[in-house]
Motif scaffolding. Structure first.
Motif, short mmCIF file in Angstrom:
data_model
loop_
_atom_site.label_atom_id
_atom_site.label_comp_id
_atom_site.label_asym_id
_atom_site.label_seq_id
_atom_site.Cartn_x
_atom_site.Cartn_y
_atom_site.Cartn_z
N LEU A 236 37.26 5.81 82.87
CA LEU A 236 36.11 5.71 82.05
C LEU A 236 36.59 5.83 80.45
CD1 LEU A 236 33.03 6.36 81.23
CD2 LEU A 236 33.63 8.55 81.43
N ARG A 237 37.84 6.65 80.25
CA ARG A 237 38.45 6.64 78.93
C ARG A 237 38.80 5.09 78.52
NH1 ARG A 237 39.82 12.06 80.68
NH2 ARG A 237 41.80 11.28 81.24
N ALA A 238 39.61 4.72 79.51
CA ALA A 238 40.01 3.56 79.18
C ALA A 238 39.24 2.37 78.94
CB ALA A 238 41.19 3.03 80.24
N THR A 239 38.31 2.28 80.02
CA THR A 239 37.12 1.30 79.66
C THR A 239 36.34 1.65 78.41
OG1 THR A 239 36.79 1.33 81.80
CG2 THR A 239 34.96 0.15 80.70
N ILE A 240 35.94 2.73 77.79
CA ILE A 240 35.46 2.72 76.56
C ILE A 240 36.59 2.28 75.43
CG2 ILE A 240 34.82 4.66 74.80
CD1 ILE A 240 33.77 6.35 77.28
N ALA A 241 37.69 2.63 75.52
CA ALA A 241 38.66 2.03 74.42
C ALA A 241 38.79 0.60 74.57
CB ALA A 241 40.14 2.65 74.92
N GLY A 242 38.88 0.16 75.79
CA GLY A 242 39.03 -1.40 75.69
C GLY A 242 37.66 -2.13 75.00
N THR A 243 36.37 -1.51 75.60
CA THR A 243 35.33 -2.01 75.01
C THR A 243 35.25 -1.49 73.47
OG1 THR A 243 34.18 -1.54 76.93
CG2 THR A 243 32.61 -1.56 75.14
N ALA A 244 35.47 -0.81 72.96
CA ALA A 244 35.47 -0.59 71.55
C ALA A 244 36.50 -1.51 70.84
CB ALA A 244 35.87 1.06 71.04
N VAL B 12 43.73 4.72 74.40
CA VAL B 12 43.75 3.51 73.78
C VAL B 12 45.24 2.92 73.58
CG1 VAL B 12 43.47 2.62 71.18
CG2 VAL B 12 42.00 4.23 71.95
N ASP B 13 46.17 3.85 73.82
CA ASP B 13 47.47 3.31 73.55
C ASP B 13 47.77 2.52 74.94
OD1 ASP B 13 47.85 4.30 71.07
OD2 ASP B 13 48.93 5.97 72.06
N ALA B 14 47.27 3.07 76.05
CA ALA B 14 47.64 2.38 77.38
C ALA B 14 46.77 0.97 77.51
CB ALA B 14 47.04 3.23 78.45
N VAL B 15 45.48 0.93 76.93
CA VAL B 15 44.99 -0.38 76.86
C VAL B 15 45.69 -1.36 75.97
CG1 VAL B 15 42.61 -1.46 76.25
CG2 VAL B 15 42.46 0.57 77.48
N THR B 16 45.78 -0.98 74.71
CA THR B 16 46.47 -1.72 73.82
C THR B 16 47.90 -2.35 74.42
OG1 THR B 16 45.30 -0.50 72.10
CG2 THR B 16 47.23 -1.97 71.34
N SER B 17 48.56 -1.46 74.98
CA SER B 17 50.10 -1.93 75.31
C SER B 17 50.01 -2.80 76.68
CB SER B 17 50.85 -0.70 75.52
OG SER B 17 50.46 0.12 76.81
N GLY B 18 48.86 -2.84 77.31
CA GLY B 18 48.66 -3.47 78.47
C GLY B 18 49.06 -2.68 79.70
N SER B 19 49.55 -1.46 79.52
CA SER B 19 50.06 -0.80 80.74
C SER B 19 48.96 -0.30 81.71
CB SER B 19 50.62 0.47 80.27
OG SER B 19 49.98 1.48 79.57
N TYR B 20 47.53 -0.41 81.08
CA TYR B 20 46.41 -0.01 81.85
C TYR B 20 45.40 -1.19 81.67
CZ TYR B 20 42.18 1.83 84.17
OH TYR B 20 41.19 2.19 84.99
N PRO C 1 42.16 0.59 64.13
CA PRO C 1 41.59 0.35 65.45
C PRO C 1 42.04 1.53 66.29
CG PRO C 1 42.67 -1.51 64.67
CD PRO C 1 43.05 -0.47 63.70
N ARG C 2 42.94 2.09 66.44
CA ARG C 2 43.66 3.10 67.40
C ARG C 2 42.49 4.38 67.21
NH1 ARG C 2 48.10 7.20 67.11
NH2 ARG C 2 48.54 7.46 69.29
N ILE C 3 42.46 4.67 65.78
CA ILE C 3 41.76 5.99 65.62
C ILE C 3 40.25 5.56 65.83
CG2 ILE C 3 41.28 7.54 63.66
CD1 ILE C 3 44.07 7.69 64.76
N CYS C 4 39.83 4.59 65.45
CA CYS C 4 38.51 4.44 65.71
C CYS C 4 37.99 4.32 67.01
CB CYS C 4 37.92 3.16 64.72
SG CYS C 4 37.93 3.57 63.11
N ALA C 5 38.83 3.50 67.76
CA ALA C 5 38.73 3.35 69.16
C ALA C 5 38.73 4.79 70.08
CB ALA C 5 39.40 2.43 69.76
N ALA C 6 39.71 5.76 69.38
CA ALA C 6 39.83 7.13 70.10
C ALA C 6 38.74 7.85 69.70
CB ALA C 6 41.06 7.63 69.46
#
Length: 153
Positions: free
Chosen positions: A64-72, A109-117, A45-50
């Motif tokens: 924008l980057r974080a929103t795309i990551a969260g959406t993926a 992706v890491d920021a969205v996954t960890s909840g820091s963003y 999931p990390r690589i494919c979302a990235a």
């Protein structure tokens, strides 16, 4: 001494003979102009979302980057699986690759996954990204020229 020399010669010739046995080439597939090993599967999931972030984020914008990551990531959860993105990764890493953009994509992706963003609330339920020109009323939010939508009604 002659036996030792003969044995060495036979071993050397045997090694040469073994090295000329044709080895079948690994099976490959192509993605554009890039050759990808057929057995390569990337479904992290990390690589494919990235990859989604790397391909879609045309602006230097953290949101924008974080929103795309969260959406993926939402899309993967909704589908119950992560698709094989090896062909896309192979193309991204060989065709005009930018290490800075790739690292920024991974960081998002890491920021969205960890909840820091936290993705903006209006965009948080989106599970697909579409060009604004092709989006319909399902758009949760719009950032630049991208609409963040839900596939489910």
């Amino acid at each position: 001494m002659i036996r030792a020399l003969l044995a060495s010669l036979l071993l050397a010739l045997g090694g040469c003979a073994a090295s000329t046995i044709p080895v079948p080439a690994p099976e490959t597939r192509t993605a554009g102009d890039v050759t990808v090993p057929a057995d390569l599967v990337i479904s992290s999931p990390r690589i494919c979302a990235a990859l989604a972030v790397y391909e879609l984020a045309d602006h230097d914008d953290w949101g924008l980057r974080a929103t795309i990551a969260g959406t993926a990531l939402n899309g993967f959860r909704g589908a119950g699986r992560v698709p094989d993105c090896s062909a896309g990764v192979a193309v991204a890493l060989t065709d005009g690759f930018s290490a800075r953009r790739w690292q920024e994509a991974l960081d998002a992706v890491d920021a969205v996954t960890s909840g820091s963003y936290s993705v903006p609330l209006a965009c948080a339920r989106a599970d697909a990204v579409a060009p604004l020109s092709k989006a319909d009323a399902r758009a949760h939010c719009v950032i630049y020229d991208l609409a963040f939508v839900s596939r489910a009604p």
